[in-house]
Design an enzyme around this catalytic site. Structure first.
Site, PDB file in Angstrom:
ATOM      1  NE  ARG A   1      41.644  38.279  61.645  1.00  0.00           N
ATOM      2  CZ  ARG A   1      40.404  38.658  61.373  1.00  0.00           C
ATOM      3  NH1 ARG A   1      39.392  38.160  62.039  1.00  0.00           N
ATOM      4  NH2 ARG A   1      40.171  39.525  60.411  1.00  0.00           N
TER       5      ARG A   1
ATOM      6  NE  ARG B   1      39.677  40.544  65.585  1.00  0.00           N
ATOM      7  CZ  ARG B   1      38.868  40.852  64.579  1.00  0.00           C
ATOM      8  NH1 ARG B   1      37.580  40.641  64.677  1.00  0.00           N
ATOM      9  NH2 ARG B   1      39.332  41.343  63.465  1.00  0.00           N
TER      10      ARG B   1
HETATM   11  N1  LIG Z   1      32.645  39.078  51.593  1.00  0.00           N
HETATM   12  C1  LIG Z   1      33.948  39.357  51.450  1.00  0.00           C
HETATM   13  N2  LIG Z   1      34.388  40.014  50.342  1.00  0.00           N
HETATM   14  C2  LIG Z   1      35.693  40.287  50.163  1.00  0.00           C
HETATM   15  N3  LIG Z   1      36.651  39.961  51.044  1.00  0.00           N
HETATM   16  C3  LIG Z   1      36.284  39.295  52.165  1.00  0.00           C
HETATM   17  C4  LIG Z   1      34.918  38.956  52.423  1.00  0.00           C
HETATM   18  N4  LIG Z   1      34.854  38.296  53.600  1.00  0.00           N
HETATM   19  C5  LIG Z   1      36.104  38.222  54.061  1.00  0.00           C
HETATM   20  N5  LIG Z   1      36.980  38.822  53.208  1.00  0.00           N
HETATM   21  C6  LIG Z   1      38.445  38.936  53.378  1.00  0.00           C
HETATM   22  O1  LIG Z   1      38.838  38.296  54.588  1.00  0.00           O
HETATM   23  C7  LIG Z   1      39.386  39.231  55.516  1.00  0.00           C
HETATM   24  C8  LIG Z   1      38.964  38.843  56.919  1.00  0.00           C
HETATM   25  O2  LIG Z   1      37.562  38.879  57.019  1.00  0.00           O
HETATM   26  P1  LIG Z   1      36.830  38.922  58.431  1.00  0.00           P
HETATM   27  O3  LIG Z   1      37.362  37.854  59.311  1.00  0.00           O
HETATM   28  O4  LIG Z   1      35.357  38.931  58.156  1.00  0.00           O
HETATM   29  O5  LIG Z   1      37.341  40.281  59.035  1.00  0.00           O
HETATM   30  P2  LIG Z   1      36.740  41.443  59.922  1.00  0.00           P
HETATM   31  O6  LIG Z   1      37.345  41.220  61.243  1.00  0.00           O
HETATM   32  O7  LIG Z   1      37.341  42.622  59.192  1.00  0.00           O
HETATM   33  O8  LIG Z   1      35.244  41.465  59.924  1.00  0.00           O
HETATM   34  C9  LIG Z   1      38.852  40.590  55.054  1.00  0.00           C
HETATM   35  O9  LIG Z   1      39.658  41.677  55.459  1.00  0.00           O
HETATM   36  C10 LIG Z   1      38.893  40.396  53.527  1.00  0.00           C
HETATM   37  O10 LIG Z   1      40.206  40.495  53.034  1.00  0.00           O
END
Ligand SMILES: Nc1ncnc2c1ncn2[C@@H]1O[C@H](COP(=O)(O)OP(=O)(O)O)[C@@H](O)[C@H]1O
Length: 290
Positions: free
Chosen positions: A225, A181
């Site tokens: 990222r 990514r």
């Molecule tokens: N609903 C949530 N509850 C807790 N932490 C969250 C949530 N959404 C996002 N995060 C935090 O933001 C980070 C990045 O989220 P995201 O972009 O959705 O990642 P992924 O690629 O793992 O789906 C997560 O690893 C977490 O630390």
């Protein structure tokens, strides 16, 4: 508890799901209607999309492991249906970039692949929903929320989710996709340099996903990222299995879970996803018949 009350206020002033539905079915946010004034057909298409979103009252959730493509498919559907795509990961990254009071605390959590506390995430989501409410947004596609059963229960208490799409892909592919990514630091678009070409084995089908390469002018501005290193990705997958997979069971029990095994990259998966959702992409059909 204060954060939960804020979400309650922001998501359903009055408390009832019906009130949330009424509020969600008003006009779209200005950012959802960029081309509406430019061409008469764009305005008509926009009106049709609004009607579709209002009639369907889209309040959907996208579940799936890190790297599965929740953001890609949720944002395509949000454009198609004219509803906002709200990704809590984006809200967290915006907060990190703002260098506000939370950013140091958040950076430490996110860079280890851990989940942010329910209180912080609900607070960020409340603010985003409130902003959308002020702009008259209608419906939503949530991506990355809920990620714990507690979050799912809170959401259930304030609004009526009508469908939960659970995107699935084998774990070795997920890791490769996360490592591939990239984001353009200037335009903010997402790309993927990984070329997935896995043979079918042990009863699993072969899978091919072409890389999603950036145009030349983004190439030199690509950013990875901080949480997309192999160690952190594997930790996020472990945390997903422990904390987020039970959310699938929560919605399965309610009969709202739509399981979708990604058959390949966007060209194979997008039409199949539209088919199972009983939707058509007029733009793609125009291109296909042109
Ligand atoms: N609903 C949530 N509850 C807790 N932490 C969250 C949530 N959404 C996002 N995060 C935090 O933001 C980070 C990045 O989220 P995201 O972009 O959705 O990642 P992924 O690629 O793992 O789906 C997560 O690893 C977490 O630390």
């Amino acid at each position: 508890m204060a954060a939960v009350q804020r979400l309650l206020r922001a998501s359903a002033s009055g408390g009832a799901a019906a009130a949330a539905r009424r509020r969600m079915s008003t006009a779209l946010a200005p950012e959802q209607t960029p081309a509406a004034g430019a061409f008469p057909f764009a305005a008509a298409a926009e009106r049709a999309r609004r009607r579709m979103a209002e009639e369907r009252n889209v309040q959907w959730v996208f579940l799936g492991c890190p790297g599965v493509g929740k953001g890609t498919y949720a944002s395509r559907l949000s454009r198609l249906l004219g509803v906002p795509h709200i990704a809590t990961g984006d809200l967290v990254r915006d907060e990190l970039a703002s260098s506000g009071p939370l950013s140091v605390q958040l950076a430490e959590i996110v860079n280890q692949g851990k989940l942010v506390s329910d209180e912080i995430i609900i607070n960020l989501l409340s603010k985003r929903l409130k902003k959308g409410e002020e702009q008259g947004e209608s419906g939503f596609i949530l991506d990355g929320f809920p990620r714990t059963v507690k979050q799912a229960e809170i959401l259930d208490g304030v609004t009526d989710i009508d469908m939960v799409v659970n995107l699935k892909l084998r774990e070795d592919v997920l890791v490769e996709k996360c490592l591939g990514r990239r984001i353009c630091g200037q335009c903010g678009k997402n790309f993927n340099l990984a070329c997935i070409d896995v043979k079918g084995e042990n009863g699993l089908p072969p899978i091919y996903m072409a890389p999603l390469l950036p145009p030349n002018n983004c190439m030199s501005k690509l950013i990875t990222r901080a949480d997309d290193t192999e160690e952190v990705v594997r930790n996020r997958l472990r945390i997903y299995n422990d904390m987020s997979q039970p959310v699938e069971g929560f919605y399965r029990q309610q009969g709202k879970l739509l399981e979708f095994d990604l058959p390949g990259g966007i060209p194979e998966s997008w039409p199949k996803l539209l088919h199972v959702l009983n939707l058509e992409d007029q733009e793609e059909m125009k291109l296909a018949t042109a």
